[in-house]
Design an enzyme around this catalytic site. Structure first.
Site, mmCIF file in Angstrom:
data_model
loop_
_atom_site.group_PDB
_atom_site.id
_atom_site.type_symbol
_atom_site.label_atom_id
_atom_site.label_comp_id
_atom_site.label_asym_id
_atom_site.label_seq_id
_atom_site.Cartn_x
_atom_site.Cartn_y
_atom_site.Cartn_z
ATOM 1 N N CYS A 35 32.959 -47.275 90.512
ATOM 2 C CA CYS A 35 34.021 -48.229 90.143
ATOM 3 C C CYS A 35 35.396 -47.569 90.204
ATOM 4 O O CYS A 35 36.407 -48.255 90.194
ATOM 5 C CB CYS A 35 33.784 -48.824 88.756
ATOM 6 N N ASP A 37 36.780 -45.726 87.949
ATOM 7 C CA ASP A 37 37.433 -45.550 86.646
ATOM 8 C C ASP A 37 37.425 -44.084 86.233
ATOM 9 O O ASP A 37 36.468 -43.356 86.502
ATOM 10 C CB ASP A 37 36.714 -46.384 85.580
ATOM 11 N N CYS A 60 38.648 -50.352 83.640
ATOM 12 C CA CYS A 60 38.449 -51.750 83.245
ATOM 13 C C CYS A 60 38.647 -51.919 81.737
ATOM 14 O O CYS A 60 38.717 -50.946 80.980
ATOM 15 C CB CYS A 60 37.062 -52.197 83.645
ATOM 16 N N CYS A 104 30.346 -48.498 81.176
ATOM 17 C CA CYS A 104 31.698 -48.158 80.708
ATOM 18 C C CYS A 104 31.615 -47.366 79.402
ATOM 19 O O CYS A 104 32.408 -46.446 79.180
ATOM 20 C CB CYS A 104 32.520 -49.425 80.505
HETATM 21 FE FE1 FES Z 1 33.582 -48.764 85.654
HETATM 22 FE FE2 FES Z 1 34.132 -50.163 83.488
HETATM 23 S S1 FES Z 1 33.841 -50.914 85.493
HETATM 24 S S2 FES Z 1 33.969 -48.026 83.658
#
Ligand code: FES
Length: 144
Positions: A35, A37, A60, A104
């Site tokens: 993702c 992040d 996110c 997450c």
């Molecule tokens: Fe990857 Fe939330 S979508 S940490």
């Protein structure tokens, strides 16, 4: 039912302990390649307690809420307790996360562990490498 609990929304909109600790005793950065992040945790440790903790999360809403809650759960606590914080405890404290957002909360757990590992490494303190492995990061994350 709403997708996100009120607690998730609260911590997303008003995250606690955001920022940087310039003279941190331990810094941990983890990312999720899928993702994209990234989460960084800064710890100030005194007398084996988490005296202060701050985070920066580029990610996110669930990642921001998870990091915020995780900092609340370990602030002022003994290092030994912070070591045992699990992503499930973070998610439960947020009154749950949707299944596809559980990864997450894993980032939050791992960022804290990475920061504790950094603290131990910098100070030459022995630790259990099965609890704090070298490859901390979110390997099993599935992002929909
Ligand atoms: Fe990857 Fe939330 S979508 S940490």
């Amino acid at each position: 039912m709403a997708l996100y609990s009120e607690k998730v929304m609260d911590h997303f909109r008003n995250p606690r302990n955001v920022g940087v600790i310039e003279d941190a005793d331990g810094v941990g950065e983890v990312g999720n390649a899928k993702c994209g992040d990234i989460m960084t945790m800064y710890l100030k440790i005194r007398d084996e307690r988490i005296e202060d903790v701050k985070f920066e999360t580029f990610g996110c809403g669930s990642a921001i809420a998870s990091s915020s809650m995780a900092t609340e759960l370990i602030k002022g606590r003994p290092v030994s307790e912070a070591l045992q914080l699990t992503n499930k405890a973070v998610a439960e404290a947020l009154d749950g996360l949707p299944a596809y957002k559980m990864h997450c909360s894993v980032l939050a757990e791992e960022a804290i562990k990475a920061a504790l590992k950094d603290y131990y490494d910098k100070n030459g303190i022995e630790y259990d490498h099965s609890v704090l492995p070298d490859n901390l990061g979110c390997e099993e994350c599935e992002v929909d």
